[in-house]
Scaffold this active site. Structure first.
Site, PDB file in Angstrom:
ATOM      1  N   HIS A  38     -39.535 -11.561  18.448  1.00  0.00           N
ATOM      2  CA  HIS A  38     -38.721 -11.493  19.672  1.00  0.00           C
ATOM      3  C   HIS A  38     -37.277 -11.103  19.383  1.00  0.00           C
ATOM      4  O   HIS A  38     -36.545 -10.728  20.295  1.00  0.00           O
ATOM      5  CB  HIS A  38     -38.812 -12.802  20.473  1.00  0.00           C
ATOM      6  CG  HIS A  38     -38.056 -13.956  19.910  1.00  0.00           C
ATOM      7  ND1 HIS A  38     -38.653 -14.957  19.181  1.00  0.00           N
ATOM      8  CD2 HIS A  38     -36.747 -14.300  19.988  1.00  0.00           C
ATOM      9  CE1 HIS A  38     -37.756 -15.858  18.834  1.00  0.00           C
ATOM     10  NE2 HIS A  38     -36.586 -15.473  19.317  1.00  0.00           N
TER      11      HIS A  38
ATOM     12  N   ASP B 247     -45.102 -14.015  16.250  1.00  0.00           N
ATOM     13  CA  ASP B 247     -43.648 -13.965  16.364  1.00  0.00           C
ATOM     14  C   ASP B 247     -42.983 -13.729  15.010  1.00  0.00           C
ATOM     15  O   ASP B 247     -41.984 -14.375  14.663  1.00  0.00           O
ATOM     16  CB  ASP B 247     -43.089 -15.234  17.011  1.00  0.00           C
ATOM     17  CG  ASP B 247     -41.672 -15.024  17.566  1.00  0.00           C
ATOM     18  OD1 ASP B 247     -41.288 -13.856  17.755  1.00  0.00           O
ATOM     19  OD2 ASP B 247     -40.957 -16.027  17.773  1.00  0.00           O
TER      20      ASP B 247
ATOM     21  N   GLY C 295     -29.543 -17.026  18.802  1.00  0.00           N
ATOM     22  CA  GLY C 295     -29.054 -16.324  17.624  1.00  0.00           C
ATOM     23  C   GLY C 295     -29.602 -16.891  16.341  1.00  0.00           C
ATOM     24  O   GLY C 295     -29.624 -16.228  15.305  1.00  0.00           O
ATOM     25  N   ASN C 296     -30.050 -18.158  16.371  1.00  0.00           N
ATOM     26  CA  ASN C 296     -30.665 -18.782  15.203  1.00  0.00           C
ATOM     27  C   ASN C 296     -32.080 -18.254  14.945  1.00  0.00           C
ATOM     28  O   ASN C 296     -32.620 -18.433  13.848  1.00  0.00           O
ATOM     29  CB  ASN C 296     -30.752 -20.300  15.366  1.00  0.00           C
ATOM     30  CG  ASN C 296     -29.526 -21.022  14.840  1.00  0.00           C
ATOM     31  OD1 ASN C 296     -28.913 -21.792  15.562  1.00  0.00           O
ATOM     32  ND2 ASN C 296     -29.176 -20.778  13.585  1.00  0.00           N
ATOM     33  N   SER C 297     -32.694 -17.654  15.952  1.00  0.00           N
ATOM     34  CA  SER C 297     -34.066 -17.180  15.809  1.00  0.00           C
ATOM     35  C   SER C 297     -34.190 -16.254  14.606  1.00  0.00           C
ATOM     36  O   SER C 297     -33.398 -15.316  14.444  1.00  0.00           O
ATOM     37  CB  SER C 297     -34.512 -16.434  17.066  1.00  0.00           C
ATOM     38  OG  SER C 297     -34.638 -17.300  18.154  1.00  0.00           O
TER      39      SER C 297
END
Length: 272
Positions: A57, A87, A166-168
């Site tokens: 994502h 993902d 933003g940590n993804s």
């Protein structure tokens, strides 16, 4: 479980060169426009390039990608492929494109099977687009199934370490400085606090490597719809214990093997 627990500052120093910003742009009429950023973890290198694992994502909808440690320090990256259900995505950055003598570092990967509830973990990533930041928490649960996730190849690590936008794609790191997970999602609600999730790095690396080699994550497909028969149905029909085939996908693997609706699958290979 025995490992050397290091200070938080030491752990951050050991992983900071392995966790990068992943910037995404779309191209219209030869003009690029920034549309979002996440995080990634350098998990492999060879003589030519570094390879970065991130979330699907994070890269979805992008045409161009850049990787770096700050917004001003970015290098072009190639998207090798992604899998939405898992993902996971894999990016490649050529060493020849990295200037100023900088080097990325391959993260030390841990074993998520060794995680225990209450263990200290850090979430490292590009929180809110501000650049690399760190939050601290514990492992809240392991093998967590959120439900509704299609064809997931793993269960998730739950943590109360703050996982922000933003940590993804960033790293969940244990106190030994090992990356044990890829931060992927949090439950965002005014009624919920400190519930975030990470993909176990063992599953994430396996999927990222398949994508690196093939450009996609191959999946097994039997091509049947099945159901378990209750004990009464088995006894009344004098059926052996097996799985009842309701439907067979035309031209699918099961159909080509001669399986038909109404069959009972008793075993696969030598496994009942």
């Amino acid at each position: 479980i025995v490992f050397e627990e290091r200070s938080i500052a030491d752990v951050v120093q050991s992983v900071k060169d392995s966790v990068v910003i992943v910037r995404k742009e779309v191209v219209n009429f030869n003009e690029s426009r920034f549309v979002g950023a996440g995080s990634g973890v350098v998990y492999r290198e060879d003589d030519e390039a570094y390879y970065v694992i991130t979330n699907a994502h994070v890269v979805n909808g992008g045409d161009k990608f850049n990787i770096g440690f700050t917004e001003l320090q970015q290098y072009p990256a190639e998207l090798l492929g992604f899998d939405n259900d898992a993902d996971i995505a894999t990016l490649k950055i050529l060493k020849s494109d990295i200037t100023n003598g900088e080097k990325l570092a391959v993260a030390k990967l841990g074993n998520p099977k060794d995680l225990f509830v209450g263990e200290t973990v850090l979430a490292v990533g590009n929180a809110l687009g501000y650049g690399q930041s760190v939050t601290k928490g514990i492992v809240s649960a392991v093998d967590r199934d959120l439900g509704g996730r299609k064809n997931a190849a793993y269960r998730l690590i739950q943590t109360d370490a703050a996982i922000n936008p933003g940590n993804s794609g960033g790293a969940l790191v244990n106190a030994a400085g090992e990356v044990v997970g890829i931060n992927t999602v949090k439950i965002a609600s005014t009624e919920v606090e400190g519930v975030g999730f990470a993909i176990p790095i063992s599953a994430g690396e396996h999927i990222a490597e398949a994508i690196r080699e093939k450009g996609y994550f191959p999946r097994s497909f039997l091509g049947v719809t099945v159901r378990n028969l209750d004990l009464n149905a088995l006894l009344q029909n004098n059926y052996p214990l097996g799985v009842y085939v309701q439907q067979v996908v035309p031209n699918g693997p099961a159909a080509k093997a001669g399986i038909q609706s109404g069959d009972l699958i008793l075993k696969i290979g030598d496994t009942e």
